[in-house]
Write a protein that holds these residues in place. Structure first.
Motif, PDB file in Angstrom:
ATOM      1  N   MET A  83       0.819  -1.209   0.000  1.00  0.00           N
ATOM      2  CA  MET A  83       0.000   0.000   0.000  1.00  0.00           C
ATOM      3  C   MET A  83       0.856   1.264   0.000  1.00  0.00           C
ATOM      4  N   ASN A  84       2.005   1.224   0.667  1.00  0.00           N
ATOM      5  CA  ASN A  84       2.926   2.356   0.620  1.00  0.00           C
ATOM      6  C   ASN A  84       3.424   2.611  -0.801  1.00  0.00           C
ATOM      7  N   ALA A  85       3.486   1.544  -1.596  1.00  0.00           N
ATOM      8  CA  ALA A  85       3.927   1.663  -2.989  1.00  0.00           C
ATOM      9  C   ALA A  85       2.774   1.993  -3.930  1.00  0.00           C
ATOM     10  N   GLY A  86       1.573   2.186  -3.385  1.00  0.00           N
ATOM     11  CA  GLY A  86       0.426   2.539  -4.208  1.00  0.00           C
ATOM     12  C   GLY A  86      -0.235   1.356  -4.884  1.00  0.00           C
ATOM     13  N   LYS A  87       0.019   0.140  -4.389  1.00  0.00           N
ATOM     14  CA  LYS A  87      -0.552  -1.063  -4.996  1.00  0.00           C
ATOM     15  C   LYS A  87      -1.708  -1.596  -4.152  1.00  0.00           C
ATOM     16  N   HIS A  88      -2.785  -1.987  -4.829  1.00  0.00           N
ATOM     17  CA  HIS A  88      -3.830  -2.750  -4.149  1.00  0.00           C
ATOM     18  C   HIS A  88      -3.237  -4.088  -3.726  1.00  0.00           C
ATOM     19  N   VAL A  89      -3.779  -4.679  -2.673  1.00  0.00           N
ATOM     20  CA  VAL A  89      -3.180  -5.914  -2.170  1.00  0.00           C
ATOM     21  C   VAL A  89      -4.234  -6.878  -1.645  1.00  0.00           C
ATOM     22  N   GLN A  90      -4.053  -8.128  -1.988  1.00  0.00           N
ATOM     23  CA  GLN A  90      -4.797  -9.220  -1.360  1.00  0.00           C
ATOM     24  C   GLN A  90      -3.778 -10.057  -0.597  1.00  0.00           C
ATOM     25  N   VAL A  91      -3.946 -10.124   0.707  1.00  0.00           N
ATOM     26  CA  VAL A  91      -3.028 -10.888   1.539  1.00  0.00           C
ATOM     27  C   VAL A  91      -3.726 -12.171   1.955  1.00  0.00           C
ATOM     28  N   GLU A  92      -3.064 -13.280   1.704  1.00  0.00           N
ATOM     29  CA  GLU A  92      -3.665 -14.549   2.068  1.00  0.00           C
ATOM     30  C   GLU A  92      -3.876 -14.611   3.574  1.00  0.00           C
ATOM     31  N   ILE A  93      -4.847 -15.430   3.963  1.00  0.00           N
ATOM     32  CA  ILE A  93      -5.153 -15.610   5.370  1.00  0.00           C
ATOM     33  C   ILE A  93      -3.948 -16.224   6.084  1.00  0.00           C
ATOM     34  N   PRO A  94      -3.556 -15.732   7.242  1.00  0.00           N
ATOM     35  CA  PRO A  94      -4.182 -14.678   8.023  1.00  0.00           C
ATOM     36  C   PRO A  94      -3.630 -13.303   7.680  1.00  0.00           C
ATOM     37  N   LEU A  95      -4.357 -12.275   8.031  1.00  0.00           N
ATOM     38  CA  LEU A  95      -3.904 -10.904   7.833  1.00  0.00           C
ATOM     39  C   LEU A  95      -2.594 -10.658   8.561  1.00  0.00           C
ATOM     40  N   ALA A  96      -2.464 -11.205   9.747  1.00  0.00           N
ATOM     41  CA  ALA A  96      -1.286 -10.992  10.590  1.00  0.00           C
ATOM     42  C   ALA A  96      -1.250 -12.088  11.639  1.00  0.00           C
TER      43      ALA A  96
END
Length: 313
Positions: A83-96
């Protein structure tokens, strides 16, 4: 829509197979832990770029969005970097793998306004969609969910039986699927308890765990998880409702008598991963929040954080 995929292992290839079926999507970059794997997967899926460093993909003008299938411990930091690079992101489960990191990702999404989606696949499996559609139509109400999540992972290996560079986790990964799904189907979770078995001397994780949940609707959920179970493997959901009992096995659904329920017309595909990726692409194109946006699944991680605190005590 030009996509970079980071983490070209067993699950990463499931996403790449799904992306191939979506019109107007180009896989432009593959990032993997080893150069050989990155090159091989890039060749297989026609990506023009490959690297061992996510930063290389984030610097490219021909990358609009990123799908992260990297180790759990890297998810939050990498999602924020995207997101800092201006890209949309889908992060696989889990978020963190912590409540604090989950909060940091949501804060970054709110700051940037970019699409940040988490791979809570159960929301997209046709079996669970069928149940959800009936709930929202007022035809069903969940009274109890009984869920079994069972694998045999006494060694650090992935779904292909290959050595893993990181350690999986019953609470922050596998329980996240059910905690979110239960809230999605039955309402906000207002009570949660957990116990766990002994810690594995080499892996450093609990190999068995039991979780109990209660939602604001009064529904309850019992979740049993194990890395010690030698088959059958996977996650199996029993929905005990006021109007029938249903058993979901990934994309398939049967009733209490094991009679199959046709869910082939629920969505445009029977593949939950493909449907998840279709939602990600559609949300970006339409400028809206996706189902399983970081905001939509955020409360799941509050519950996991509370359960982690209980287990530590």
């Amino acid at each position: 829509m030009r996509i970079a995929l980071a983490g070209a292992g067993a699950f990463g290839e499931k996403h790449l197979d799904g992306l191939k079926l979506i019109d107007g999507v180009e896989i432009t970059s593959i990032i993997s832990r080893t150069a050989d794997q990155a090159a091989a997967v890039a060749e297989k899926y026609g990506a023009k770029h490959h690297s061992t460093e996510l930063e290389d993909a984030l610097a490219r003008d021909d990358v609009d969005a990123v799908i992260l299938c990297t180790p759990t411990q890297m998810h939050a930091e990498q999602a924020i970097a995207c997101m800092n690079a201006g890209k949309h992101v889908q992060v696989e489960i889990p978020l963190a793998d912590s409540w604090a990191d989950s909060q940091a990702v949501l804060a970054k999404q709110q700051e940037t306004g970019l699409v940040c989606m988490v791979g809570h696949t159960r929301r997209f499996n046709p079996s669970h969609q069928w149940v959800h559609n009936r709930i929202t139509a007022g035809e069903l109400a969940v009274q109890q969910m009984d869920v079994q999540t069972y694998f045999f992972r006494r060694k650090n290996i992935n779904a292909k039986g290959q050595p893993r560079s990181w350690t999986d986790h019953l609470l922050w990964h596998h329980a996240a699927h059910t905690v979110d799904l239960f809230a999605y189907q039955a309402g906000k979770i207002v009570q949660a308890h957990a116990v766990q078995g002994p810690i594995h001397p080499e892996l450093g994780i609990a190999m068995d765990m039991s979780i109990q949940l209660k939602s604001e609707s009064g529904a309850i959920c019992t979740l049993s998880l194990s890395f010690n179970n030698d088959g059958p493997l996977g996650t199996f959901f029993r929905y005990i409702c006021d109007n029938g009992t249903y058993i979901a096995r990934y994309d398939d659904l049967v009733d209490a008598k094991e009679t199959p329920i046709d869910v082939s017309k629920v969505d445009v595909s029977m593949n939950g991963i493909e449907l998840q990726d279709r939602e990600f692409i559609a949300a970006i194109r339409e400028g809206r929040d996706p189902n399983s946006s970081v905001a939509a699944v955020f409360d799941c991680y509050r519950v996991l954080g509370e359960l982690e605190t209980q287990l530590a005590e």
